[in-house]
Design a protein around this motif. Structure first.
Motif, PDB file in Angstrom:
ATOM      1  N   PHE A  87      -2.704  -5.841  30.572  1.00 21.27           N
ATOM      2  CA  PHE A  87      -2.566  -5.340  30.306  1.00 21.27           C
ATOM      3  C   PHE A  87      -1.046  -6.424  28.830  1.00 21.27           C
ATOM      4  N   ARG A 135       0.792   3.370  23.532  1.00 22.93           N
ATOM      5  CA  ARG A 135      -1.258   2.514  23.099  1.00 22.93           C
ATOM      6  C   ARG A 135      -1.967   2.345  24.406  1.00 22.93           C
ATOM      7  N   PRO A 136      -2.998   3.462  24.529  1.00 21.24           N
ATOM      8  CA  PRO A 136      -3.898   3.348  25.822  1.00 21.24           C
ATOM      9  C   PRO A 136      -4.587   1.484  25.967  1.00 21.24           C
ATOM     10  N   PHE A 137      -5.412   1.687  26.954  1.00 23.95           N
ATOM     11  CA  PHE A 137      -6.130   0.163  26.903  1.00 23.95           C
ATOM     12  C   PHE A 137      -7.320   0.903  27.089  1.00 23.95           C
ATOM     13  N   ILE A 138      -7.744   0.213  26.169  1.00 26.50           N
ATOM     14  CA  ILE A 138      -9.734   1.078  26.269  1.00 26.50           C
ATOM     15  C   ILE A 138     -10.497  -0.402  27.102  1.00 26.50           C
ATOM     16  N   GLU A 139     -10.741  -0.818  27.832  1.00 30.09           N
ATOM     17  CA  GLU A 139     -11.978  -1.230  28.412  1.00 30.09           C
ATOM     18  C   GLU A 139     -13.718  -0.622  28.205  1.00 30.09           C
TER      19      GLU A 139
ATOM     20  N   LEU B   5     -20.254   2.258  29.153  1.00 36.43           N
ATOM     21  CA  LEU B   5     -19.602   2.925  30.057  1.00 36.43           C
ATOM     22  C   LEU B   5     -17.728   2.380  29.455  1.00 36.43           C
ATOM     23  N   VAL B   6     -17.120   3.681  29.262  1.00 33.02           N
ATOM     24  CA  VAL B   6     -15.494   3.749  28.723  1.00 33.02           C
ATOM     25  C   VAL B   6     -14.985   4.032  29.292  1.00 33.02           C
ATOM     26  N   LYS B   7     -13.705   2.948  29.796  1.00 35.15           N
ATOM     27  CA  LYS B   7     -12.567   2.841  30.583  1.00 35.15           C
ATOM     28  C   LYS B   7     -11.286   3.076  29.786  1.00 35.15           C
ATOM     29  N   THR B   8     -10.326   3.962  30.226  1.00 37.78           N
ATOM     30  CA  THR B   8      -9.243   3.998  29.352  1.00 37.78           C
ATOM     31  C   THR B   8      -7.562   4.245  30.132  1.00 37.78           C
ATOM     32  N   TYR B   9      -7.332   3.161  30.005  1.00 33.68           N
ATOM     33  CA  TYR B   9      -5.619   3.087  31.073  1.00 33.68           C
ATOM     34  C   TYR B   9      -4.299   3.510  30.404  1.00 33.68           C
ATOM     35  N   PHE B  10      -3.442   3.546  30.663  1.00 30.66           N
ATOM     36  CA  PHE B  10      -1.999   4.487  30.214  1.00 30.66           C
ATOM     37  C   PHE B  10      -1.338   3.238  30.936  1.00 30.66           C
ATOM     38  N   PRO B  11      -1.927   1.971  30.898  1.00 30.64           N
ATOM     39  CA  PRO B  11      -0.716   1.024  31.585  1.00 30.64           C
ATOM     40  C   PRO B  11       1.068   1.039  31.438  1.00 30.64           C
ATOM     41  N   LEU B  13       4.202  -0.971  30.769  1.00 30.29           N
ATOM     42  CA  LEU B  13       4.702  -2.071  30.579  1.00 30.29           C
ATOM     43  C   LEU B  13       5.922  -2.235  31.245  1.00 30.29           C
TER      44      LEU B  13
END
Lengths: 193, 160
Positions: A87, A135-139, B5-11, B13
């Motif tokens: 990230f 800003r979200p991360f997308i996978e 499949l789409v994953k969304t993360y809110f890391p 930081l």
């Protein structure tokens, strides 16, 4: 934006650039921002080696490295299955004539692509933006990185860009650098996410 | 991996957490400090500018019969990009414009796949005139040189 304060003491940064003098210039800038000594490496291989054994909070890399293009290194970082490495904010410094690299770097998962010559103002604003924007991360199967559905708006606290950056990629607003053009167009016409 | 499949993360930081702490530096102070830190590198920067122009002359000098291929253009582009960065960083305005002109011309040659050494040699002479350590050009002379470079660019279809 002039009242914005950033406390960058303790931030660990990695600068990847083939040219010794350019590495030193960027390092001097970020020292001026209050970060302690960054780690400086000259190749993608050296960057990988460093990242395998050390944590960083910010990575600034040149668009074209001697042993790889930046998208290759960015993809490697984003595909590491060990947070927080995957990230980490990545800012790519694109040469004046390397605009063809912009889309590739964006699609590999860069947070920002900044056209050289980078100024202290420009670099500080990008770091501030990365640090302050959620800003979200997308996978997906083909992409891992910051959400590219990125509105054509000013940075937090209305930080302005250099006017020269606006035409850095497509002649569009800097926000479009990281946004699909169709989406930006739709949003400009009143659409929403 | 399933493409659907789409994953969304809110890391979380660490950069954001640290930057948001109390204290720190204002934007104006940070930029002022950075400019100050850069100013100590001016002498080394000036030397690097002159070296970079010399390196470009060396690369161009090896081009056979005045025609240059893509590998030579790429080497010149790498140097010219560096020159743009240095000229802008140390506020050499005319040199910055001439270096950008050189880049635009190289880029046009790169696109067309056909490089002519003559306009590049003229650009290199202009870069020499504007490099640190050279006799400073008057404002009018500088403008004239840049106008001539613009004519060259136009002639070779380099839009810039």
């Amino acid at each position: 934006m002039t009242h914005v304060r950033l406390n960058l003491r303790g931030v660990r940064s990695l600068i990847v650039d083939r040219d010794h003098f350019t590495r030193s210039l960027v390092a001097q800038m970020i020292r001026g921002f209050g970060m302690e000594g960054p780690t400086l490496v000259d190749s993608a291989a050296a960057a990988r080696e460093h990242l395998r054994h050390s944590c960083v909070d910010l990575c600034i890399m040149e668009a074209v490295l001697p042993d790889a293009a930046s998208p290759e290194l960015i993809s490697w970082i984003r595909r590491q299955n060990k947070p927080p490495l995957c990230f980490i904010p990545i800012i790519v410094l694109s040469g004046y004539t390397q605009l063809r690299m912009v889309n590739a770097a964006r699609d590999a998962g860069a947070n920002f692509v900044v056209r050289k010559p980078v100024s202290p103002q420009g670099l500080f604003d990008r770091i501030a933006w990365v640090a302050r924007a959620d800003r979200p991360f997308i996978e997906t199967g083909t992409y891992m990185g910051p959400d590219r559905r990125f509105l054509s708006i000013d940075p937090p606290d209305n930080a302005r860009k250099r006017s020269g950056d606006d035409c850095a990629c497509t002649g569009d607003h800097d926000g479009a650098l990281l946004a699909p053009n169709g989406l930006v167009s739709a949003l400009k016409k009143g659409g929403s996410l | 991996m399933n493409n659907a499949l789409v994953k969304t993360y809110f890391p979380h930081l660490r950069l954001a957490a640290l930057a948001g702490r109390a204290g720190g530096t204002t934007r104006a102070s940070a930029i002022e400090n950075a400019m100050l830190a850069l100013s100590v590198m001016r002498e080394e920067g000036d030397a690097t500018i002159v070296e970079t122009i010399g390196a470009m002359e060396g690369i161009l000098g090896e081009a056979p019969d005045g025609r240059i291929g893509k590998d030579v253009l790429q080497s010149l582009l790498t140097c010219a990009d560096q020159l743009v960065t240095l000229a802008a960083m140390f506020n050499y305005e005319s040199l910055d414009q001439a270096a950008r002109s050189f880049c635009d011309l190289l880029e046009a040659f790169f696109e067309s796949g056909d490089g002519d050494a003559a306009p590049l040699v003229i650009h290199l002479r202009a870069l020499h005139l504007m490099a640190p350590g050279s006799e400073p050009l008057s404002g009018e002379s500088g403008r004239t040189v840049l106008e001539e470079l613009a004519r060259l660019r136009h002639h070779y279809g380099a839009t810039g």
